[in-house]
Design a protein around this motif. Structure first.
Motif, short mmCIF file in Angstrom:
data_model
loop_
_atom_site.label_atom_id
_atom_site.label_comp_id
_atom_site.label_asym_id
_atom_site.label_seq_id
_atom_site.Cartn_x
_atom_site.Cartn_y
_atom_site.Cartn_z
N ARG A 16 0.83 -1.20 0.00
CA ARG A 16 0.00 0.00 0.00
C ARG A 16 0.87 1.26 0.00
O ARG A 16 2.02 1.22 0.42
CB ARG A 16 -0.91 0.02 1.22
N ILE A 17 0.29 2.35 -0.46
CA ILE A 17 0.94 3.65 -0.38
C ILE A 17 0.71 4.20 1.02
O ILE A 17 -0.38 4.07 1.58
CB ILE A 17 0.37 4.63 -1.42
N GLN A 18 1.77 4.79 1.59
CA GLN A 18 1.64 5.37 2.91
C GLN A 18 2.53 6.61 2.99
O GLN A 18 3.63 6.62 2.45
CB GLN A 18 2.03 4.36 3.99
N GLU A 19 2.03 7.64 3.64
CA GLU A 19 2.81 8.86 3.90
C GLU A 19 3.54 8.69 5.23
O GLU A 19 2.90 8.44 6.26
CB GLU A 19 1.88 10.08 3.97
N LEU A 20 4.87 8.81 5.21
CA LEU A 20 5.66 8.68 6.43
C LEU A 20 6.43 9.97 6.67
O LEU A 20 6.90 10.60 5.72
CB LEU A 20 6.62 7.49 6.33
N ASP A 21 6.57 10.33 7.93
CA ASP A 21 7.20 11.59 8.29
C ASP A 21 8.48 11.33 9.08
O ASP A 21 8.49 11.40 10.30
CB ASP A 21 6.23 12.44 9.12
N GLY A 22 9.54 10.98 8.38
CA GLY A 22 10.84 10.84 9.01
C GLY A 22 11.18 9.44 9.50
O GLY A 22 10.41 8.49 9.38
N ILE A 23 12.36 9.36 10.07
CA ILE A 23 12.95 8.08 10.48
C ILE A 23 12.07 7.33 11.48
O ILE A 23 11.91 6.12 11.39
CB ILE A 23 14.37 8.29 11.04
N ARG A 24 11.49 8.03 12.44
CA ARG A 24 10.67 7.35 13.46
C ARG A 24 9.49 6.61 12.84
O ARG A 24 9.16 5.51 13.26
CB ARG A 24 10.19 8.34 14.51
N GLY A 88 11.98 6.16 -3.01
CA GLY A 88 12.82 6.47 -4.15
C GLY A 88 14.28 6.33 -3.75
O GLY A 88 14.61 6.25 -2.56
N ASP A 89 15.16 6.27 -4.72
CA ASP A 89 16.60 6.17 -4.46
C ASP A 89 17.06 7.45 -3.80
O ASP A 89 17.01 8.52 -4.39
CB ASP A 89 17.35 5.94 -5.77
N ASP A 90 17.50 7.33 -2.57
CA ASP A 90 17.81 8.53 -1.80
C ASP A 90 19.24 8.60 -1.30
O ASP A 90 19.54 9.33 -0.38
CB ASP A 90 16.84 8.65 -0.63
N ASN A 91 20.12 7.81 -1.89
CA ASN A 91 21.55 7.86 -1.54
C ASN A 91 21.80 7.76 -0.04
O ASN A 91 22.59 8.50 0.52
CB ASN A 91 22.20 9.12 -2.10
N GLY A 92 21.11 6.84 0.62
CA GLY A 92 21.35 6.58 2.03
C GLY A 92 20.60 7.47 2.99
O GLY A 92 20.71 7.32 4.19
N GLU A 93 19.84 8.42 2.48
CA GLU A 93 19.06 9.31 3.34
C GLU A 93 17.58 8.95 3.23
O GLU A 93 17.07 8.73 2.14
CB GLU A 93 19.25 10.77 2.91
N VAL A 94 16.90 8.89 4.35
CA VAL A 94 15.47 8.61 4.35
C VAL A 94 14.77 9.87 3.85
O VAL A 94 14.99 10.95 4.37
CB VAL A 94 14.98 8.26 5.77
N GLY A 95 13.95 9.73 2.80
CA GLY A 95 13.21 10.91 2.41
C GLY A 95 12.80 11.06 0.96
O GLY A 95 12.03 11.93 0.66
N ALA A 96 13.27 10.25 0.04
CA ALA A 96 12.89 10.41 -1.36
C ALA A 96 11.58 9.68 -1.65
O ALA A 96 11.39 8.54 -1.22
CB ALA A 96 13.99 9.89 -2.28
N GLU A 97 10.69 10.35 -2.35
CA GLU A 97 9.41 9.72 -2.68
C GLU A 97 9.56 8.66 -3.75
O GLU A 97 10.45 8.74 -4.59
CB GLU A 97 8.41 10.78 -3.15
N VAL A 98 8.68 7.68 -3.71
CA VAL A 98 8.66 6.63 -4.72
C VAL A 98 8.25 7.26 -6.05
O VAL A 98 7.25 7.99 -6.09
CB VAL A 98 7.66 5.51 -4.33
#
Length: 160
Positions: A16-24, A88-98
């Protein structure tokens, strides 16, 4: 907020698609500390719980098949366990959208056709094998490819 795809472990629901707000939020979905698995061929990253093997989490056949089928590594790696988050490919950082094309390909219902190319042949032929989701199509390709040596090449196309 980051738009992601959550791929639950086997028996725990559908992707499923889900909106997530950060590492936690990512850790809440995966159940622990995050470990990225990059899939450059799709420009995505699979985020898993790094302790899932130690904690004996349940098998995630969809995420494992996705990783094995689109991995740039030539040999098979471990299995993916537990619920995972695909970004999405985020180069090791959490945060790029699919990317939208990944969401369309994985979550929009349409028919997936398996194509085959015999060894040494560059011509791709449709097979009568069709699936209504990408995960079942990938698992079928992986199963057949692992039992036929030398194996034909497989690719998956969709008919929208």
């Amino acid at each position: 907020m980051v738009r992601c795809i959550v791929i639950p472990r086997d028996g725990n629901g559908t992707p499923r698609i889900q909106e997530l707000d950060g590492i936690r939020d990512f850790q809440k979905v995966t159940g622990g500390w995050l470990e990225p698995i990059d899939l450059p061929a799709l420009a995505v990253t699979i985020w898993v719980n790094e302790a899932s093997e130690r904690d004996r989490s349940r098998f995630n056949s969809r995420a494992t098949a996705l990783w094995w089928f689109y991995s740039t590594r030539m040999h098979r790696q471990r299995f993916i366990l537990g619920d995972v988050v695909l970004t999405g490919d985020d180069n090791g950082e959490v945060g790029a959208e699919v990317p939208d094309d990944i969401i369309q390909g994985m979550l929009t219902p349409h028919e997936f056709v398996i194509q085959v190319s015999l060894e040494g042949d560059e011509l791709w032929r449709n097979t009568p094998v069709c699936f209504d989701n990408i995960f079942d199509a990938i698992q079928w390709c992986m199963l057949v490819a692992s039992t036929v040596r030398p194996g034909p090449g497989f690719r998956i196309t969709s008919t929208v």
